[in-house]
Design a protein around this motif. Sequence first.
Motif, PDB file in Angstrom:
ATOM      1  N   ARG A 482       0.817  -1.216   0.000  1.00  0.00           N
ATOM      2  CA  ARG A 482       0.000   0.000   0.000  1.00  0.00           C
ATOM      3  C   ARG A 482       0.852   1.268   0.000  1.00  0.00           C
ATOM      4  O   ARG A 482       0.337   2.352  -0.229  1.00  0.00           O
ATOM      5  CB  ARG A 482      -0.945   0.003   1.213  1.00  0.00           C
ATOM      6  N   THR A 483       2.149   1.107   0.287  1.00  0.00           N
ATOM      7  CA  THR A 483       3.023   2.288   0.238  1.00  0.00           C
ATOM      8  C   THR A 483       3.748   2.413  -1.098  1.00  0.00           C
ATOM      9  O   THR A 483       4.530   3.338  -1.292  1.00  0.00           O
ATOM     10  CB  THR A 483       4.081   2.220   1.357  1.00  0.00           C
ATOM     11  N   ALA A 484       3.530   1.448  -2.020  1.00  0.00           N
ATOM     12  CA  ALA A 484       4.212   1.499  -3.315  1.00  0.00           C
ATOM     13  C   ALA A 484       3.847   2.783  -4.044  1.00  0.00           C
ATOM     14  O   ALA A 484       2.673   3.109  -4.206  1.00  0.00           O
ATOM     15  CB  ALA A 484       3.835   0.281  -4.149  1.00  0.00           C
ATOM     16  N   GLU A 485       4.875   3.504  -4.473  1.00  0.00           N
ATOM     17  CA  GLU A 485       4.642   4.804  -5.104  1.00  0.00           C
ATOM     18  C   GLU A 485       5.550   4.967  -6.312  1.00  0.00           C
ATOM     19  O   GLU A 485       6.757   4.765  -6.217  1.00  0.00           O
ATOM     20  CB  GLU A 485       4.907   5.920  -4.093  1.00  0.00           C
ATOM     21  N   GLU A 486       4.958   5.293  -7.462  1.00  0.00           N
ATOM     22  CA  GLU A 486       5.737   5.518  -8.671  1.00  0.00           C
ATOM     23  C   GLU A 486       6.738   6.639  -8.426  1.00  0.00           C
ATOM     24  O   GLU A 486       6.403   7.683  -7.868  1.00  0.00           O
ATOM     25  CB  GLU A 486       4.828   5.884  -9.843  1.00  0.00           C
ATOM     26  N   ALA A 487       7.998   6.397  -8.835  1.00  0.00           N
ATOM     27  CA  ALA A 487       9.056   7.377  -8.547  1.00  0.00           C
ATOM     28  C   ALA A 487       9.728   7.895  -9.812  1.00  0.00           C
ATOM     29  O   ALA A 487      10.760   8.542  -9.737  1.00  0.00           O
ATOM     30  CB  ALA A 487      10.096   6.749  -7.632  1.00  0.00           C
ATOM     31  N   GLY A 488       9.166   7.586 -10.995  1.00  0.00           N
ATOM     32  CA  GLY A 488       9.739   8.108 -12.233  1.00  0.00           C
ATOM     33  C   GLY A 488      10.297   7.000 -13.108  1.00  0.00           C
ATOM     34  O   GLY A 488      10.138   5.810 -12.842  1.00  0.00           O
ATOM     35  N   SER A 489      10.946   7.385 -14.179  1.00  0.00           N
ATOM     36  CA  SER A 489      11.517   6.419 -15.123  1.00  0.00           C
ATOM     37  C   SER A 489      12.796   6.978 -15.720  1.00  0.00           C
ATOM     38  O   SER A 489      13.030   8.189 -15.708  1.00  0.00           O
ATOM     39  CB  SER A 489      10.517   6.091 -16.232  1.00  0.00           C
ATOM     40  N   LEU A 490      13.626   6.076 -16.245  1.00  0.00           N
ATOM     41  CA  LEU A 490      14.860   6.437 -16.932  1.00  0.00           C
ATOM     42  C   LEU A 490      14.971   5.598 -18.197  1.00  0.00           C
ATOM     43  O   LEU A 490      14.546   4.435 -18.223  1.00  0.00           O
ATOM     44  CB  LEU A 490      16.085   6.183 -16.045  1.00  0.00           C
ATOM     45  N   THR A 491      15.556   6.176 -19.239  1.00  0.00           N
ATOM     46  CA  THR A 491      15.749   5.467 -20.499  1.00  0.00           C
ATOM     47  C   THR A 491      17.234   5.246 -20.716  1.00  0.00           C
ATOM     48  O   THR A 491      18.038   6.181 -20.638  1.00  0.00           O
ATOM     49  CB  THR A 491      15.164   6.261 -21.679  1.00  0.00           C
ATOM     50  N   THR A 492      17.597   4.002 -20.977  1.00  0.00           N
ATOM     51  CA  THR A 492      19.005   3.668 -21.178  1.00  0.00           C
ATOM     52  C   THR A 492      19.513   4.228 -22.505  1.00  0.00           C
ATOM     53  O   THR A 492      18.747   4.481 -23.436  1.00  0.00           O
ATOM     54  CB  THR A 492      19.207   2.147 -21.151  1.00  0.00           C
ATOM     55  N   GLU A 493      20.810   4.396 -22.592  1.00  0.00           N
ATOM     56  CA  GLU A 493      21.434   4.967 -23.782  1.00  0.00           C
ATOM     57  C   GLU A 493      21.551   3.932 -24.904  1.00  0.00           C
ATOM     58  O   GLU A 493      21.374   2.724 -24.698  1.00  0.00           O
ATOM     59  CB  GLU A 493      22.845   5.460 -23.449  1.00  0.00           C
ATOM     60  N   GLU A 494      21.924   4.428 -26.068  1.00  0.00           N
ATOM     61  CA  GLU A 494      22.273   3.563 -27.192  1.00  0.00           C
ATOM     62  C   GLU A 494      23.639   2.933 -26.929  1.00  0.00           C
ATOM     63  O   GLU A 494      24.538   3.576 -26.385  1.00  0.00           O
ATOM     64  CB  GLU A 494      22.324   4.409 -28.467  1.00  0.00           C
ATOM     65  N   ALA A 495      23.793   1.657 -27.292  1.00  0.00           N
ATOM     66  CA  ALA A 495      25.102   1.000 -27.191  1.00  0.00           C
ATOM     67  C   ALA A 495      25.871   1.279 -28.478  1.00  0.00           C
ATOM     68  O   ALA A 495      26.094   0.401 -29.317  1.00  0.00           O
ATOM     69  CB  ALA A 495      24.929  -0.497 -26.967  1.00  0.00           C
ATOM     70  N   ALA A 496      26.303   2.521 -28.627  1.00  0.00           N
ATOM     71  CA  ALA A 496      26.871   2.983 -29.895  1.00  0.00           C
ATOM     72  C   ALA A 496      28.306   2.504 -30.078  1.00  0.00           C
ATOM     73  O   ALA A 496      29.011   2.208 -29.116  1.00  0.00           O
ATOM     74  CB  ALA A 496      26.817   4.504 -29.958  1.00  0.00           C
ATOM     75  N   GLN A 497      28.747   2.428 -31.347  1.00  0.00           N
ATOM     76  CA  GLN A 497      30.119   2.103 -31.715  1.00  0.00           C
ATOM     77  C   GLN A 497      30.688   3.229 -32.572  1.00  0.00           C
ATOM     78  O   GLN A 497      29.939   3.982 -33.216  1.00  0.00           O
ATOM     79  CB  GLN A 497      30.183   0.785 -32.485  1.00  0.00           C
ATOM     80  N   ILE A 498      31.995   3.355 -32.579  1.00  0.00           N
ATOM     81  CA  ILE A 498      32.660   4.338 -33.435  1.00  0.00           C
ATOM     82  C   ILE A 498      32.724   3.775 -34.853  1.00  0.00           C
ATOM     83  O   ILE A 498      33.035   2.599 -35.048  1.00  0.00           O
ATOM     84  CB  ILE A 498      34.075   4.640 -32.928  1.00  0.00           C
ATOM     85  N   GLY A 499      32.400   4.608 -35.817  1.00  0.00           N
ATOM     86  CA  GLY A 499      32.467   4.157 -37.201  1.00  0.00           C
ATOM     87  C   GLY A 499      33.858   3.690 -37.602  1.00  0.00           C
ATOM     88  O   GLY A 499      34.870   4.174 -37.086  1.00  0.00           O
ATOM     89  N   ASN A 500      33.915   2.712 -38.529  1.00  0.00           N
ATOM     90  CA  ASN A 500      35.166   2.149 -39.041  1.00  0.00           C
ATOM     91  C   ASN A 500      36.040   1.612 -37.907  1.00  0.00           C
ATOM     92  O   ASN A 500      37.268   1.728 -37.922  1.00  0.00           O
ATOM     93  CB  ASN A 500      35.953   3.186 -39.855  1.00  0.00           C
ATOM     94  N   SER A 501      35.385   0.998 -36.873  1.00  0.00           N
ATOM     95  CA  SER A 501      36.150   0.491 -35.736  1.00  0.00           C
ATOM     96  C   SER A 501      36.911  -0.790 -36.068  1.00  0.00           C
ATOM     97  O   SER A 501      37.757  -1.223 -35.293  1.00  0.00           O
ATOM     98  CB  SER A 501      35.213   0.234 -34.548  1.00  0.00           C
ATOM     99  N   GLY A 502      36.634  -1.403 -37.248  1.00  0.00           N
ATOM    100  CA  GLY A 502      37.444  -2.533 -37.692  1.00  0.00           C
ATOM    101  C   GLY A 502      38.589  -2.107 -38.593  1.00  0.00           C
ATOM    102  O   GLY A 502      39.387  -2.951 -39.027  1.00  0.00           O
ATOM    103  N   PHE A 503      38.694  -0.812 -38.904  1.00  0.00           N
ATOM    104  CA  PHE A 503      39.757  -0.217 -39.722  1.00  0.00           C
ATOM    105  C   PHE A 503      39.847  -0.889 -41.107  1.00  0.00           C
ATOM    106  O   PHE A 503      40.930  -1.112 -41.638  1.00  0.00           O
ATOM    107  CB  PHE A 503      41.115  -0.290 -39.007  1.00  0.00           C
TER     108      PHE A 503
END
Length: 729
Positions: A482-503
């Motif tokens: 009965r004390t459960a209360e919504e406290a907000g949300s967060l969105t995770t980032e993109e798991a990005a890579q650097i272009g041409n990372s295999g050279f």
Amino acid sequence: MSKFAPFCIIFLTQMRRIGFILTIVAFLLSSCAKERIGISGSGDGPVGEVAIALSARSGHQNAAPVKSEFENAPEAEAFEIEIFNSKGVRLYRDSYANTAGRTIPLNAGEYRLLAQYGDSAGVGFDVVYFAADLEFVVEGQKKTDVQAVAKMANAKIAVNFGENLKTYYPEHYARVKHPDLKDYLEFSSDETRAGYIPAGNLILEIYAKEDGVWKYYRLQDEKTACAPNDFMTFNVDVDPREGGLQVGIIVSDEVETVDKGVMIPQEAAPTDAPQVVLSGFEDNGFDFIEAVGYEGVQADFVVPGGIAECTMTVTSSAGSGLPSTVDLVNADGSVTAQFEAVGIRWNADLEGKRLGSLDFSGLGKNAYDPDNIFMATFQVTVVDKAGKSVTSNPFVVTQREPEIRLNAAEGNAFAKRIEGLTAEVIAGNPAVCELQYSRDGSVWTPVEVEAIDGQTVRFGKIPGLEPQTSYSFRTVYNGNSRTAEEAGSLTTEEAAQIGNSGFDDWYEWEYTVYNLWPKAYQKNYGPYVDSGAKYWDTNNSETTPSNRTISNYTFKSFPMVSYVAGRNGSGKAAQIMTIAISNSATSGSAPNPTVRFGRLFTGEYGGTEEVAFPSRPGRMSFHYKYSPCETDSFSAKVYVKNGGTVIGEGSFSASSASDWTPANVEITYSRTDLKARSIHVEFVSGTETYDGGDPHWAYNVPIVYGGSNTANVHGGSTLTVDDLALIYE
């Protein structure tokens, strides 16, 4: 131990009343938790060592044992040891049982040793408190012996009732109080033990019954000063010649004895009417929260004439089941059980007692229900044996909802984890605060509690999340849904890579190194598809000037970064080499200096050496081969940035690898409140230079470059890198 290392040996001895030397703060409350903070470097001089030895001995280790005069004297192993530096920073804290036999490093300087046993603010017949407080100095390259004597640091109190008092007033007792404490020592008429109380200006109260009426006298005009380690005895008796009570005070500290007499007239303070005194209430009201203890919240009955009747009326919220009227003197077990179920108790056998109380300390056991909030109004009527009575004003207890504020920012959400969340428990018990997260709003998973600091709860890392996914949070208090209360949300980032990372992508072009006939050309290389789409760049322009001599032009102009075959036999890998070029050309000019480390980096040479990037990886992995020139080593560095602020960084270095070798650059984040905006990654072929400042290099080194091309160059260390990846965990 090094023979040059300074050290000191500390002995703690249990003794009693042998000159008080402590400088501790009164009523210092101690904890037995272990605490060891980087001691090395805490002073101003060279590092030494301290060995702490506690025993029941006076003087040095070879001294004869001193027998304790206290039946409840502590063993040495029970002491808590603390060491502070000259700035008051605690450097060490642990029990002696865990300290014995080990050495503690200390820099030369001034320190303070504090050893404690017991409760400094305790009051009772078995709460003796021992302490030693000593400043000592560790000198560089010298042995220092330090001796600390632990002594009783509270006051020992006894009360002797004289024979005349016992004859004239068979019913009597005494109290010794400290003005700053609620607790007190009470000596019944047959009490022979001595008690312990913090030192200070103590107050003696004497109660004697005459003709069925209790009379009371308190030494109000003066307080009796009592120092730590004093054994003070109050001698109380009646002087028949004067018709009054005689109080004699003897203070024994083995230095001097002070005798003090005070006359108490027979007409002193007649019996007062009963009183109902509220503690912990404000304006006759008290608010409580589930799962919180409330020691000291009570209604006290002060009845010098003895309780004859004690009745309580109750008006409570629906569903509590409490009766409306209760006879506290004669309540049966079923009634007391009803009240104990909601956390309310009172003394058994109240009849005839001078003191009683209605205790509300257990109210926190009531689970919070927003549809039926617990509230009750109480009123107590007390009648004494002489017929005097009092009816209290109504007083109210009301349940409050716990209040929790989650501290969560976008920066707490990485690609595959969320970390750094805290909650402020504004109203309630932080030990029962739970944080839960959910991806779909139906299945909730608790988050591990990492630490609790006061009312702040710090939660551990939430791993194994999906990138670019929203997660909801809620707080739950004491497992009560009965004390459960919504406290907000967060969105995770993109798991990005650097272009041409295999050279695998390279841009090639020719440039003229000799402009007369026959013209001579050299190839240059860029780690990108074309010059308009760059993730990576090099410092090749520093060693590839055009219009040079035709003879041995690879020694006059040659790129430091090119490509070779990839790690798995397909694709390409980046090759980074230290190159030296001569300044003895017939035309044109060479850069200064003419020897350069090869560099491969994100961004653009001559501009911003970083690329826009939305994520915060935990580490960077890659494979490498390295052929060093002499004792050289290469470096790999990563910087994650938010504008001009570096929020995360890491580095890696190695000196040799003839075969492909995996490597990881762990990235540590100093800021979790900021998101990433860009990333800078850099590989450098070497780090060592000669005294003149030039990198290590050699003449006429054969190399393979640009795939399968070969050449002889003036070169140094060669680093080959492939299969770069950013890892998110």
